[in-house]
Every structure is written in C-alpha cells, then in structure tokens.
Motif scaffolding. Structure first.
Motif, PDB file in Angstrom:
ATOM      1  N   THR A  20       0.871  -1.168   0.000  1.00 49.76           N
ATOM      2  CA  THR A  20       0.000   0.000   0.000  1.00 49.76           C
ATOM      3  C   THR A  20       0.907   1.216   0.000  1.00 49.76           C
ATOM      4  OG1 THR A  20      -1.646  -1.215   1.275  1.00 49.76           O
ATOM      5  CG2 THR A  20      -1.895   1.177   1.167  1.00 49.76           C
ATOM      6  N   THR A  93       2.844   1.475   3.417  1.00 53.30           N
ATOM      7  CA  THR A  93       2.293   1.943   4.693  1.00 53.30           C
ATOM      8  C   THR A  93       1.721   0.778   5.502  1.00 53.30           C
ATOM      9  OG1 THR A  93       0.150   2.410   3.674  1.00 53.30           O
ATOM     10  CG2 THR A  93       1.745   4.230   3.782  1.00 53.30           C
ATOM     11  N   THR A  94       1.673  -0.399   4.904  1.00 57.51           N
ATOM     12  CA  THR A  94       1.254  -1.619   5.594  1.00 57.51           C
ATOM     13  C   THR A  94       2.354  -2.665   5.390  1.00 57.51           C
ATOM     14  OG1 THR A  94       0.111  -2.450   3.621  1.00 57.51           O
ATOM     15  CG2 THR A  94      -1.202  -1.166   5.185  1.00 57.51           C
TER      16      THR A  94
END
Length: 133
Positions: A20, A93-94
């Motif tokens: 992500t 972001t993950t």
C-alpha cells in the motif's frame, strides 16, 4: 499453449507482492515497478511480469512475476535491477504481502473455466479443450 489448454506437468514459480503506497509516493512506486516489467518479460524463462492497481483502493499495488526456472528467478532477484523493486517495499504503509507459489499445472483459455465449473469432484484434465500437451 493452445487456446483452452491445461498443461499438466508444466510448472511455474510465481513471486508476488502487494503493498500500500502512500499518496505522495504512489506515482513513484508505479513508475518504478512498471520500469521492471519490460526487462523481465524479455527473459526467456519469464512467463509474466505485471503490475496491478486495485480499483477500490488505488494505493494498493501488486507486482507479479511467473518464471519457468527457479535458477533464472534467483538470478533475476539477485540483479541490480531487482534491488529497485526491493526498495519500493520500504514505501509501503502496511506490511508488504510477499508470496512465492509453485504452480504445477498451467491453464489458459475458456476450456480451463469449463473444466473448473464442472460438477465433478476433481478436474478431468483430459476434458479440457486442447487436451494435454
């Protein structure tokens, strides 16, 4: 492969990951991954090299490569070019979802879908349009 064939005994090693990307890095991530598609696709042992962007979540990016030879995949992963791919993982972001799958039968075409939607418990490879190769 002929249209609608399932080739038993053929195999592929599929390396994929899903990340992500943050909004501010999305274009950079897409550009970096797209730049890797052409060179990998030119390799004889590379069956597919593609980048996917999810419709419902455009920041979710998947990168998929399928190879016929493990040694060629290992050489590719060790290349300078592939390090560019690994650096993209840092932007996620993950937690990146990284997979390595070994596929033991490769199918293409409408015959594969027909075989999969039959009422039989197991797919009869011989009934797949195009037959076995």
């Amino acid at each position: 492969m002929a249209n609608g064939s399932l080739i038993h005994g053929e195999h592929a090693i599929v390396l994929s990951f899903r990340i992500t990307a943050p909004d501010e890095k999305l274009d950079d991530v897409l550009r970096s991954l797209q730049s890797l598609v052409g060179p990998a696709s030119a390799e004889a042992a590379c069956l597919v090299s593609e980048v996917f962007q999810e419709v419902d979540n455009p920041n979710a990016i998947s990168f998929v490569q399928a190879w016929t030879k493990r040694r060629e995949l290992q050489r590719h992963v060790s290349s300078r070019q592939y390090r560019q791919l690994l650096s993209v993982l840092d932007y996620s972001t993950t937690m990146p979802d990284i997979r390595l799958d070994e596929v033991t039968a490769i199918g293409t075409g409408i015959g594969v879908l027909a075989a999969m939607t039959s009422d039989e418990e197991q797919i009869d490879l011989k009934k797949v349009q195009g037959g076995l190769k």
